[in-house]
Design an enzyme around this catalytic site. Structure first.
Site, mmCIF file in Angstrom:
data_model
loop_
_atom_site.group_PDB
_atom_site.id
_atom_site.type_symbol
_atom_site.label_atom_id
_atom_site.label_comp_id
_atom_site.label_asym_id
_atom_site.label_seq_id
_atom_site.Cartn_x
_atom_site.Cartn_y
_atom_site.Cartn_z
ATOM 1 C CB SER A 87 -0.871 -0.032 1.259
ATOM 2 O OG SER A 87 -1.553 1.185 1.415
ATOM 3 C CG ASP B 163 -7.746 2.789 0.549
ATOM 4 O OD1 ASP B 163 -8.876 3.313 0.675
ATOM 5 O OD2 ASP B 163 -7.141 2.260 1.515
ATOM 6 N N GLY C 55 -4.203 -3.781 6.291
ATOM 7 C CA GLY C 55 -3.253 -3.554 7.378
ATOM 8 C C GLY C 55 -3.362 -2.155 7.952
ATOM 9 C CD GLU D 167 -8.921 -0.358 0.626
ATOM 10 O OE1 GLU D 167 -8.024 -0.753 -0.170
ATOM 11 O OE2 GLU D 167 -8.765 -0.366 1.859
ATOM 12 C CE LYS E 158 -7.233 -1.586 6.778
ATOM 13 N NZ LYS E 158 -7.236 -0.123 6.737
ATOM 14 C CG ASP F 47 -10.500 -0.123 5.043
ATOM 15 O OD1 ASP F 47 -10.788 -0.602 6.136
ATOM 16 O OD2 ASP F 47 -9.380 0.423 4.836
ATOM 17 C CE LYS G 242 -3.828 4.077 1.991
ATOM 18 N NZ LYS G 242 -5.055 3.611 2.644
ATOM 19 C CE LYS H 114 -4.652 0.351 0.522
ATOM 20 N NZ LYS H 114 -5.512 -0.306 1.521
HETATM 21 O O1 OSB Z 1 -7.000 2.327 4.430
HETATM 22 O O2 OSB Z 1 -5.923 0.515 4.324
HETATM 23 C C1 OSB Z 1 -6.025 1.668 4.750
HETATM 24 C C2 OSB Z 1 -2.883 2.524 6.748
HETATM 25 C C3 OSB Z 1 -3.411 3.352 7.705
HETATM 26 C C4 OSB Z 1 -4.744 3.643 7.665
HETATM 27 C C5 OSB Z 1 -5.572 3.126 6.675
HETATM 28 C C6 OSB Z 1 -5.047 2.272 5.716
HETATM 29 C C7 OSB Z 1 -3.678 2.012 5.732
HETATM 30 C C8 OSB Z 1 -3.016 1.210 4.741
HETATM 31 C C9 OSB Z 1 -1.738 0.534 5.140
HETATM 32 O O3 OSB Z 1 -3.379 1.131 3.594
HETATM 33 C C10 OSB Z 1 -1.709 -0.899 4.811
HETATM 34 C C11 OSB Z 1 -0.475 -1.536 5.388
HETATM 35 O O4 OSB Z 1 -0.458 -1.856 6.615
HETATM 36 O O5 OSB Z 1 0.464 -1.716 4.633
HETATM 37 MG MG MG Z 2 -8.313 1.257 3.144
#
Ligand code: OSB
Ligand code: MG
Length: 374
Positions: free
Chosen positions: A140, A193, A295, A218, A267, A243, A168, A166
């Site tokens: 991510s 995401d 995560g 996402e 999660k 999520d 952001k 993924k």
């Molecule tokens: O939306 O998945 C999410 C990290 C902090 C808060 C929200 C998210 C995330 C990640 C990190 O996408 C995923 C990871 O642990 O690598």
């Molecule tokens: Mg997410």
């Protein structure tokens, strides 16, 4: 041998570790993480560790490190201490009156699962009913200062062997970075995401992402706005993944009946622990919805729980369980989580399947607390 387990002592350790690479999403930015490690001990001296992986600020979920500590200290641990239980599924029933506070619950629930697995001499994955011996990890990637910085980061992860990336996204950082990453990696399993930042005023942007062959989009809209997700899914071919919207099994049921998702991110933290996370997996599987494990930049303890969960059969998409080294120079477990060409082996050793590095934890602890059953 008695089948009963009883927690007689519980410890909280607030531990700070720096991320190797600052992470930015549509909702927050972080470089240092303060997670609360939970240690449960039974009368025989066996221990199980869990991790409360709440962000410091209430921008992903309503919880903060302080609210988690408060809820664990005053509600969850007092409910568990001194109570006899036979199966880890019974532990979350002990605090069934406590609403919300999923991250705090998850840390204690995982510790109970790990303790039970250790005492029974089974791996956490097999205790959960996991069937996979290895799981596929994706990465991510946060919002970067420039698209070139993002492209370099994607290259690094692809070279490291991760098969899924993924990104952001947020208004102003969506179509352009996606177009460039897609152009550089035509065959890559790519998804985005938004962490809930868009509204239906942005439908054009969201629809225009359809042309990039993304595996999913996402959480485009606010967590409680399931109707907007259902409406979007009717007009785009890219699967919508939820999520933040799914914190309970009831949320999942509502989302399914509204057809607000085609993929589910599960999660452990957001669902309040492994018992609920596994139940979400079971329900999604029955509904034909593929799932993957999300995560929260967990240290190794929470990461190990995520990997064990990902060994369940319905986790057919790559999970955010990348190697410890992507996040931390030194992790709290030994060995750290490693990925070879994006594949992480599921530990077969009992309990967590890793040794907990109590020296590293002690060296990075900023607050601690011990509670004992009276
Ligand atoms: O939306 O998945 C999410 C990290 C902090 C808060 C929200 C998210 C995330 C990640 C990190 O996408 C995923 C990871 O642990 O690598
Ligand atoms: Mg997410």
């Amino acid at each position: 041998m008695s089948t009963e387990l009883k927690v007689v002592a519980a410890r909280l350790h607030r531990v700070r570790l720096p991320l190797v690479h600052e992470f930015r999403t549509s909702s927050h930015r972080k470089a240092l993480l303060d997670h609360v490690l939970v240690e449960l001990e039974d009368a025989s001296g066996a221990v199980g560790w869990g991790e409360i992986a709440s962000p410091s600020d209430p921008y992903y979920a309503p919880e903060t490190v302080e609210t988690c500590w408060h809820i664990a200290e005053h509600y969850l641990l007092p409910a568990v201490l001194g109570q006899a239980w036979e199966r880890p599924e019974q532990v979350s029933e002990l605090w069934s009156k406590v609403r919300g506070n999923q991250f705090a619950k998850a840390g204690v629930d995982v510790a109970a699962w790990v303790l039970w697995s250790a005492v029974r001499g089974v791996s956490l994955a097999s205790a959960l009913g996991g069937t996979r011996t290895s799981v596929v990890a994706g990465v991510s990637l946060g919002i970067e200062a420039t698209i070139d910085d993002l492209l370099a980061e994607v290259d690094r992860q692809v070279v490291a062997g991760y098969p899924r990336v993924k990104l952001k996204i947020a208004p102003g950082w969506d179509v352009s970075p996606v177009r460039e990453v897609r152009a550089a990696h035509p065959g890559l399993d790519l998804h985005v995401d938004a962490n809930g930042i868009y509204s239906e005023e942005h439908l054009d942007v969201l629809r225009s992402l359809d042309e990039f062959g993304l595996t999913m989009i996402e959480q485009p809209f606010a967590p409680r706005n399931l109707l907007a997700h259902a409406r979007l899914q009717k007009t785009v071919s890219t699967p919508v993944c939820l999520d933040e919207s799914v914190e309970t099994l009831d949320d999942l049921e509502t989302a399914l009946s509204l057809e607000a998702l085609r993929v589910l991110n599960i999660k452990v933290s957001r669902m309040g622990g492994l018992t609920a996370a596994r139940a979400a997996h079971d329900r999604a599987r029955q509904a034909g919805i593929p799932v993957w494990c999300g995560g929260m930049h967990e240290f190794g303890i929470g990461r190990a729980a995520n990997i064990a969960l990902s060994s369940l059969p319905g986790f057919t998409l790559p999970s955010d369980v990348s190697a410890s080294a992507k996040y931390y120079a030194q992790d709290v477990i030994d060995p750290p989580v490693v990925a070879a060409q994006g594949v992480v082996q599921v530990p077969t050793a009992t309990g967590l399947g890793h040794t907990v590095d109590t020296d590293l934890i002690a060296a990075n602890t900023t607050a601690s607390l011990v509670l004992r059953s009276s």
